[in-house]
Design an enzyme around this catalytic site. Structure first.
Site, PDB file in Angstrom:
ATOM      1  N   ASP A  67       0.878  -1.177   0.000  1.00 61.17           N
ATOM      2  CA  ASP A  67       0.000   0.000   0.000  1.00 61.17           C
ATOM      3  C   ASP A  67       0.909   1.220   0.000  1.00 61.17           C
ATOM      4  OD1 ASP A  67      -1.571   2.157   0.565  1.00 61.17           O
ATOM      5  OD2 ASP A  67      -2.679   1.216   2.212  1.00 61.17           O
ATOM      6  N   THR A  98      -3.362   5.579  -3.045  1.00 50.65           N
ATOM      7  CA  THR A  98      -4.227   6.735  -3.265  1.00 50.65           C
ATOM      8  C   THR A  98      -3.544   7.587  -4.334  1.00 50.65           C
ATOM      9  OG1 THR A  98      -3.101   7.966  -1.520  1.00 50.65           O
ATOM     10  CG2 THR A  98      -5.127   6.843  -0.901  1.00 50.65           C
TER      11      THR A  98
END
Ligand SMILES: Cc1ncc(COP(=O)(O)O)c(C=O)c1O
Length: 434
Positions: free
Chosen positions: A196, A222
Site C-alpha cells: 500500500d 491513493t
C-alpha cells in the site's frame, strides 16, 4: 445556469474561506497536497454527469466513447509510469482500494497481517473495528520501540501466523520499505504481498523511494498524497490480461488483473467517478514529466532539513529522522500532548495532526506525538531554508502554546512567508464569472 456564488452563496463563501486558509497557512499534514489548476479543472468537469459501469469497451451504459478515452489514458499512463501490465483506476479512494484487494485475494475469514494502526499502519490493514478486522482474521505486527520495522521479528511472526495476505504500507512511517526482504518474508508462507504505497506513490515514481514493482503481488495507492492528484486510488499488478466479465479459471497470481477488476466492479462498486478518473489521468501526465523527479527529491530534502532543524531544537523524532516525506515527533520531553500541540500550531497558521508514537502510553485521541510532512509546501516552491525558519516557529509555538499573543505573532509571520508562494492566483469562488 447560474454560477456557484449565485446559486449557493453559503457554499461559495465556505470554499472561499478554505481557499484563503490554504493560501495563508502552512499545510503540513503529510497525506495532503496541492493539485495543479489543470487537475482541479478536470475534477470539476462534466465527467461527473456520466454513468459508465464496466470497463473501457465493455460498459453497461451507452454514450461512453469519450469516457473510454479518458479511462484508457489514465490506465495507460499509470501502467507506463509504474512499470506494470495492469492498472485499475476506478477505486473511489484508498480504503475502497484496499477493500478490493482483500475481496480479490481472500475468502471471508482468511488470515491477513498488517501494521498496527497505533504504530503507523492504516485502518484497512486489519484494525479491529474496520472491515479488514471484522470480516477477516486479522493479525497485527508492530514496529520496534524506536519505530523501525523489525524485519527479523516480522519474518518470525509471518512464519508462525501463516497469513494469506501481508499488507505493507503506512500512514506514519518515516523510513524506506525494503521490498525485496518483504517479498521473501511473504513468499516464505506463500502469502500475497500487498504494497500500500498511498503515502509514497509520488516518491516512488519520482525515484525518491524504491519501487515495490517486481516484489509485491498487488500495489494499492491513493492518488491524492505525494502523487499530487485528486482524491482517488489505483490498484496495480502484473498477470494475464484482464477479462473482467468472466470468472478467472482459478484464483492465482497468474490471473491477478481479472481478480482485481472483478473485485472493484461488480464486486464493490457501481459507476466509476469519471471526473475523478480524468483528473487522475492529468496528475499522472504531470508525474511523468522530468520536473516531477526534481519535485519528489525536493520533498525528501525538505523533510530532512526540517528533521535536522527540529532535532537541533530538542525535538525527539521517531527513528531519529526521516528518509521520506514525513516526520513523527514524540513530544513527551516537551511536556505537551499531541492534541494541544496540534491546536497551538493551528492558531499559529501551521497545520499538522496529532499522532500516536510507538508504544504510546497516551490514548489515540490525545496521543504523545504529531505527524508532519513536506509535500504541499514543496509543491508551493519552498526549500530547505524555509524549513529551517518553519522549525523555529514550531518550536516557539510549542513552547508558548498557552500564549495567544505569541501564536498570533507567528501566524502573521507565516502569512508573510506564504504570500511569497502564491496559491491559485486569480482563483475565487465569490466572483460572478465563475
Ligand atoms: C497507507 C494508507 N492506505 C490507505 C489510506 C486510505 O485512503 P483514503 O483516506 O483515501 O480512504 C490511507 C489514508 O490516509 C493511507 O495512509
Amino acid at each position: 445556469m447560474h454560477t456557484l456564488s449565485k446559486t449557493d452563496p453559503e457554499i461559495a463563501q465556505a470554499l472561499e474561506n478554505e481557499l484563503v486558509r490554504e493560501r495563508e497557512g502552512l499545510e503540513m499534514i503529510p497525506s495532503e497536497n496541492v493539485v495543479s489548476r489543470a487537475v482541479l479543472e478536470a475534477l470539476g468537469s462534466v465527467g461527473t454527469n456520466k454513468y459508465s459501469e464496466g470497463f473501457p469497451g465493455k460498459r453497461y451504459y451507452g454514450g461512453n466513447a469519450c469516457i473510454d478515452v479518458i479511462e484508457n489514458l489514465a490506465r495507460e499512463r499509470a501502467k507506463t509510469l509504474f512499470g506494470v501490465t495492469h492498472a485499475n483506476v476506478q477505486p473511489y479512494s484508498g480504503s475502497p482500494a484496499n477493500m478490493a484487494a482483500c475481496f480479490a485475494l481472500l475468502e471471508p475469514g482468511d488470515k491477513l497481517m498488517g501494521l498496527n494502526l497505533t504504530y503507523g499502519g492504516h485502518l484497512t490493514h486489519g484494525w479491529k473495528v474496520n472491515f479488514s478486522g471484522v470480516y477477516y482474521q486479522a493479525v497485527q505486527y508492530v514496529t520496534s520501540p524506536d519505530g523501525w520495522i523489525d524485519y527479523d521479528a516480522l519474518a518470525k511472526q509471518v512464519l508462525e501466523e501463516k497469513p494469506k495476505l501481508l499488507f505493507v504500507g503506512a500512514t506514519a512511517y518515516p523510513r524506506i520499505f525494503e521490498w525485496e526482504k518483504l517479498q521473501t518474508i511473504a513468499r516464505s508462507v506463500d502469502a500475497y504481498l500487498v504494497a500500500d504505497i498511498a503515502h509514497i506513490a509520488g516518491l516512488v515514481v519520482g525515484g525518491a523511494h524504491p519501487s515495490p514493482v517486481g516484489f509485491a503481488d498487488v500495489i494499492t495507492t491513493t492518488t491524492h498524497k505525494t502523487l499530487r492528484g485528486p482524491r482517488g486510488a489505483m490498484i496495480l499488478c502484473n498477470g494475464e490480461p484482464s477479462e473482467p466479465m468472466k470468472a478467472p479459471p482459478e484464483k492465482s497470481r497468474k490471473y491477478l488483473p481479472t481478480m482485481i477488476d472483478r473485485a472493484v466492479f461488480p464486486g464493490l462498486q457501481g459507476g466509476p467517478h469519471n471526473h475523478q478518473t480524468a483528473a487522475i489521468a492529468v496528475a499522472l501526465k504531470e508525474a511523468a514529466a522530468p520536473e516531477f523527479k526534481t519535485y519528489a527529491h525536493q520533498i525528501v530534502k525538505n523533510a530532512k532539513a526540517l528533521a535536522e532543524a527540529l532535532t537541533e531544537r530538542g525535538f525527539n523524532l521517531v527513528t531519529g529522522g526521516t528518509d521520506n516525506h514525513l516526520l513523527l515527533a514524540d513530544l513527551t520531553n516537551k511536556s505537551i500532548g499531541g492534541a494541544d500541540a496540534e491546536r497551538a500550531l493551528d492558531k499559529a497558521g501551521i497545520t499538522v495532526n496529532k499522532n500516536t508514537v510507538p508504544n504510546d502510553p497516551r490514548k489515540p485521541y490525545d496521543p504523545s506525538g504529531i505527524r508532519l510532512g513536506t509535500p504541499p509546501l514543496t509543491t508551493r516552491g519552498m526549500k530547505e531554508e524555509d524549513m529551517r525558519v518553519i522549525a523555529g516557529w514550531m518550536d516557539e509555538a510549542i513552547k508558548n502554546w498557552k500564549n495567544e499573543e505569541v501564536l498570533t505573532h507567528i501566524r502573521h509571520q507565516v502569512k508573510e512567508l506564504t504570500d511569497r508562494f502564491p496559491l491559485y492566483p486569480g482563483l475565487s469562488y465569490l466572483s460572478a464569472n465563475r
